[in-house]
Design a protein around this motif. Structure first.
Motif, PDB file in Angstrom:
ATOM      1  N   LEU A 110      27.444  48.681  45.398  1.00  0.00           N
ATOM      2  CA  LEU A 110      28.530  48.085  46.101  1.00  0.00           C
ATOM      3  C   LEU A 110      29.389  47.116  45.369  1.00  0.00           C
ATOM      4  O   LEU A 110      28.856  46.076  45.109  1.00  0.00           O
ATOM      5  CB  LEU A 110      28.224  47.885  47.533  1.00  0.00           C
ATOM      6  CG  LEU A 110      29.359  47.374  48.482  1.00  0.00           C
ATOM      7  CD1 LEU A 110      30.389  48.399  48.740  1.00  0.00           C
ATOM      8  CD2 LEU A 110      29.002  46.725  49.707  1.00  0.00           C
ATOM      9  N   LYS A 111      30.463  47.253  45.158  1.00  0.00           N
ATOM     10  CA  LYS A 111      31.327  46.346  44.419  1.00  0.00           C
ATOM     11  C   LYS A 111      32.092  45.379  45.159  1.00  0.00           C
ATOM     12  O   LYS A 111      32.303  44.148  44.678  1.00  0.00           O
ATOM     13  CB  LYS A 111      32.471  46.810  43.281  1.00  0.00           C
ATOM     14  CG  LYS A 111      31.526  47.664  42.164  1.00  0.00           C
ATOM     15  CD  LYS A 111      32.642  48.371  41.234  1.00  0.00           C
ATOM     16  CE  LYS A 111      31.900  49.084  40.043  1.00  0.00           C
ATOM     17  NZ  LYS A 111      32.876  49.564  39.123  1.00  0.00           N
ATOM     18  N   SER A 112      32.429  45.673  46.268  1.00  0.00           N
ATOM     19  CA  SER A 112      33.246  44.828  47.218  1.00  0.00           C
ATOM     20  C   SER A 112      32.975  45.265  48.539  1.00  0.00           C
ATOM     21  O   SER A 112      33.033  46.595  48.752  1.00  0.00           O
ATOM     22  CB  SER A 112      34.631  45.119  46.946  1.00  0.00           C
ATOM     23  OG  SER A 112      35.578  44.321  47.869  1.00  0.00           O
ATOM     24  N   ILE A 113      32.961  44.354  49.809  1.00  0.00           N
ATOM     25  CA  ILE A 113      32.951  44.782  51.137  1.00  0.00           C
ATOM     26  C   ILE A 113      34.174  45.620  51.387  1.00  0.00           C
ATOM     27  O   ILE A 113      33.869  46.350  52.445  1.00  0.00           O
ATOM     28  CB  ILE A 113      33.001  43.276  52.018  1.00  0.00           C
ATOM     29  CG1 ILE A 113      32.796  43.841  53.429  1.00  0.00           C
ATOM     30  CG2 ILE A 113      34.167  42.596  51.741  1.00  0.00           C
ATOM     31  CD1 ILE A 113      32.397  42.623  54.177  1.00  0.00           C
ATOM     32  N   LYS A 114      35.213  45.484  50.792  1.00  0.00           N
ATOM     33  CA  LYS A 114      36.437  46.424  51.020  1.00  0.00           C
ATOM     34  C   LYS A 114      36.330  47.847  50.618  1.00  0.00           C
ATOM     35  O   LYS A 114      36.773  48.505  51.425  1.00  0.00           O
ATOM     36  CB  LYS A 114      37.681  45.830  50.224  1.00  0.00           C
ATOM     37  CG  LYS A 114      38.081  44.398  50.335  1.00  0.00           C
ATOM     38  CD  LYS A 114      39.348  43.947  50.126  1.00  0.00           C
ATOM     39  CE  LYS A 114      40.555  44.563  50.835  1.00  0.00           C
ATOM     40  NZ  LYS A 114      41.940  44.170  50.028  1.00  0.00           N
ATOM     41  N   GLY A 167      35.944  35.072  46.410  1.00  0.00           N
ATOM     42  CA  GLY A 167      36.836  34.075  47.147  1.00  0.00           C
ATOM     43  C   GLY A 167      36.602  33.316  48.169  1.00  0.00           C
ATOM     44  O   GLY A 167      37.327  32.447  48.561  1.00  0.00           O
ATOM     45  N   CYS A 168      35.581  34.099  48.917  1.00  0.00           N
ATOM     46  CA  CYS A 168      35.253  33.046  50.221  1.00  0.00           C
ATOM     47  C   CYS A 168      34.528  31.933  50.147  1.00  0.00           C
ATOM     48  O   CYS A 168      33.760  31.842  49.334  1.00  0.00           O
ATOM     49  CB  CYS A 168      34.483  34.338  51.010  1.00  0.00           C
ATOM     50  SG  CYS A 168      34.232  33.782  52.885  1.00  0.00           S
ATOM     51  N   TRP A 266      37.814  39.521  45.650  1.00  0.00           N
ATOM     52  CA  TRP A 266      37.082  40.306  46.612  1.00  0.00           C
ATOM     53  C   TRP A 266      35.866  40.815  46.233  1.00  0.00           C
ATOM     54  O   TRP A 266      35.107  41.577  46.856  1.00  0.00           O
ATOM     55  CB  TRP A 266      38.006  41.545  47.439  1.00  0.00           C
ATOM     56  CG  TRP A 266      39.178  40.825  48.133  1.00  0.00           C
ATOM     57  CD1 TRP A 266      40.355  40.907  47.751  1.00  0.00           C
ATOM     58  CD2 TRP A 266      39.089  40.239  49.584  1.00  0.00           C
ATOM     59  NE1 TRP A 266      41.052  40.421  49.058  1.00  0.00           N
ATOM     60  CE2 TRP A 266      39.948  40.271  50.017  1.00  0.00           C
ATOM     61  CE3 TRP A 266      37.909  40.470  50.446  1.00  0.00           C
ATOM     62  CZ2 TRP A 266      40.211  39.640  51.266  1.00  0.00           C
ATOM     63  CZ3 TRP A 266      37.923  39.855  51.745  1.00  0.00           C
ATOM     64  CH2 TRP A 266      39.189  39.584  52.042  1.00  0.00           C
ATOM     65  N   ALA A 267      35.606  40.492  44.803  1.00  0.00           N
ATOM     66  CA  ALA A 267      34.239  41.059  44.351  1.00  0.00           C
ATOM     67  C   ALA A 267      33.144  40.474  45.243  1.00  0.00           C
ATOM     68  O   ALA A 267      33.099  39.336  45.869  1.00  0.00           O
ATOM     69  CB  ALA A 267      34.033  40.536  42.877  1.00  0.00           C
TER      70      ALA A 267
END
Length: 273
Positions: A110-114, A167-168, A266-267
């Motif tokens: 998985l690269k991003s939660i998006k 970013g979070c 978003w990574a």
């Protein structure tokens, strides 16, 4: 039948004892979650950010599920008996723990939660867990429970809830607990604003380059909650960590600066292996 004074006192004491037992049923120290965070969250950049060892969480998934089951077992009636700090710590920890659980459904690879969302539904709107007797989504916990007007009125939660992205603001390596939540929230804000990859002052152009979070939720920092009356006032409050020199700190305290929002990364906030 008329109750004697002794009988009345016995009933009162019994009710108090039962209430005490109900309140003690949930571990407000969040010991299980705290242990998992201690083991699987790695602080980086002098403690201003963190990475998550999702492989470690995967190996300890049974312990995570046990903690999540305890969260889900709390009834709304029990929750309402708690203090506000206990409620807020519960919701922040629940948001963060269920986010980790969501990531593990597709980790690794998985690269991003998006990537867990679709054209029709974002991952934050997916109802995939039970909390206080209802099916909930992460968005419901954050926006309808934590950010609900008049409930907590706490803008610093934006440095506490973690969206599993670089970013979070960092996922802390400890659980939020009622007895220290005030200190933890302020510390989370300070760590976030001290991270130069996400917040910094461009002295040459007299411009604050800050996280997109302050754009998305700027209203929360302008309503007077907890003394936050505007974005400039917010940054002035944390000038000692946002500025790098006495001159820049002074400029930030004076306010009136231009504000530009940085692109959001978003990574996945995973440890690098």
């Amino acid at each position: 039948m008329q109750l004697t004074q002794q009988s009345r006192w016995l009933i009162v004491l019994t009710l108090l004892f039962m209430t005490s037992l109900a309140q003690a049923a949930f571990d407000h120290r969040h010991t299980a979650w705290n242990t998992l965070l201690n083991q699987h969250v790695v602080l980086i950049t002098q403690g201003h950010a963190s990475q998550v060892d999702y492989a470690g969480f995967k190996a300890d998934q049974a312990a995570l599920k046990s903690y999540l089951d305890r969260l889900s077992a709390v009834s709304e009636a029990e929750y309402r008996r708690w203090s506000k700090p206990q409620q807020l710590a519960f919701l922040i920890n629940a948001y963060n723990a269920f986010t980790v659980d969501l990531i593990l459904t597709r980790y690794p690879g998985l690269k991003s939660i998006k990537d867990l969302g679709s054209v029709f539904q974002s991952p934050w709107k997916k109802a995939f867990f039970t909390l206080l007797g209802q099916e909930r989504s992460l968005d419901h916990v954050e926006h309808d429970m934590i950010r609900a007007p008049g409930v907590f009125n706490e803008p610093r939660i934006h440095a506490a809830v973690n969206c599993a992205s670089i970013g979070c603001p960092m996922l802390r390596n400890e659980a939020f607990v009622a007895s220290t939540i005030e200190t933890q929230l302020d510390d989370s804000m300070r760590r976030f604003l001290a991270d130069r990859s996400r917040n910094r002052f461009d002295a040459a152009n007299k411009t604050l380059l800050v996280s997109k979070i302050f754009d998305w939720y700027q209203d929360d920092f302008a309503k007077g909650y907890q003394g936050f009356t505007s974005l400039n006032a917010t940054f002035a409050r944390y000038a000692d960590v946002l500025g790098d020199t006495p001159q820049t700190k002074d400029a930030i305290r004076k306010g009136g600066l231009n504000i530009r929002y940085l692109d959001y990364d978003w990574a996945l906030n995973a440890t690098q292996r």
